[in-house]
Design a protein around this motif. Structure first.
Motif: not given
Length: 272
Positions: A125, A128, A192, A259, A262-263, A266, A271
């Motif tokens: 994090i 990120y 992203k 990942i 995870w996106v 979120s 994130l």
């Protein structure tokens, strides 16, 4: 309850398994003694609770930080050589648990790599947010290997420990395929749709500058710069998952898929 204190608890029903997850794990971040009070003394208190209630099994989350950091790939037979209070306190906790298992208890120890995913507050994090601001830099090189595991796979791994397929006592909990720090950066940026130039800064110079950040923290000027964080970006934590694979555990994610998930978790925002 506070595991740093004796756990004088009587459970109201029989318990088959104790999951021992409680720990002080973020480092840097705590006084040295606090790691030992929580992770070592706390484990002894948990063992007393287990003994007092006749619980036959403990599943314990240790850490890959019981191994030496560096470019040598470590497996469960590698010599322990922790160089932090966190790693040392977890190694001592493992020793206490192994002594308990010699009394006849069933013990499974998982040594996770860097855990990331929903609810994360660790290095992923931080990376990120630094990438989002265009402030992330490689330290010394792009090829540093970082042993990691997605939180959903870690939960599945811990539940796997309850089964008879988990025949060993020690298991490393990391992705089977080693990932470099560049792999992680690229996976975050791709998920992203970011384009980022990430420079490589000299290790020794950056670490010297980081001591200034540590000094400022000591005098009350809060900042995120610390020599230990520089070391984490430079030194590899290359750990093998072969024992898990051999016993039949199957990962649901690799780095990119994790990942990406995870996106989605979120909801395409930051994130968290």
């Amino acid at each position: 309850a506070d595991i740093r204190q004796p756990l004088n608890l009587e459970l109201k029903a029989p318990v088959d398994t104790c999951y021992h997850l409680a720990a002080v794990c973020r480092e840097p971040g705590y006084p040295k003694q606090e790691y030992y009070d929580t992770n070592h003394t706390g484990t002894k208190n948990v063992i007393d609770l287990v003994r007092g209630n006749g619980i036959p099994e403990i599943i314990f989350t240790s850490t890959m930080m019981v191994y030496p950091a560096g470019d040598l790939r470590c497996d469960e037979d590698s010599a322990l050589s922790p160089n932090t209070a966190y790693g040392s306190s977890k190694a001592l906790a493992e020793g206490e648990l192994i002594k308990w298992s010699e009394e006849g208890g069933r013990l499974r120890i998982v040594r996770p790599g860097g855990v990331f995913g929903p609810g994360d507050y660790g290095k992923y994090i931080l990376m990120y947010h630094a990438l989002k601001k265009g402030l992330f830099c490689y330290i010394g090189r792009k090829t540093t290997v970082k042993g990691s595991i997605y939180v959903k796979d870690l939960v599945a791994c811990l539940r796997f420990m309850e089964t008879e397929k988990a025949r060993g006592v020690l298991y490393n909990g990391v992705f089977p395929k080693a990932s470099t720090i560049e792999d992680i950066v690229n996976a975050i940026c791709k998920s992203k749709r970011w384009r980022r130039f990430v420079p490589v800064l000299p290790y020794r110079l950056t670490r010297t500058v980081a001591y200034l950040g540590s000094f400022l923290n000591a005098v009350g000027v809060r900042n995120g710069i610390h020599p230990r964080r520089v070391d984490k970006l430079y030194f590899s934590t290359d750990v093998s998952a072969d024992a898990l694979i051999k016993d039949g555990f199957r990962f649901s994610y690799d780095l990119k898929a994790a990942i990406g998930d995870w996106v989605l978790e979120s909801k395409n925002g930051d994130l968290h």
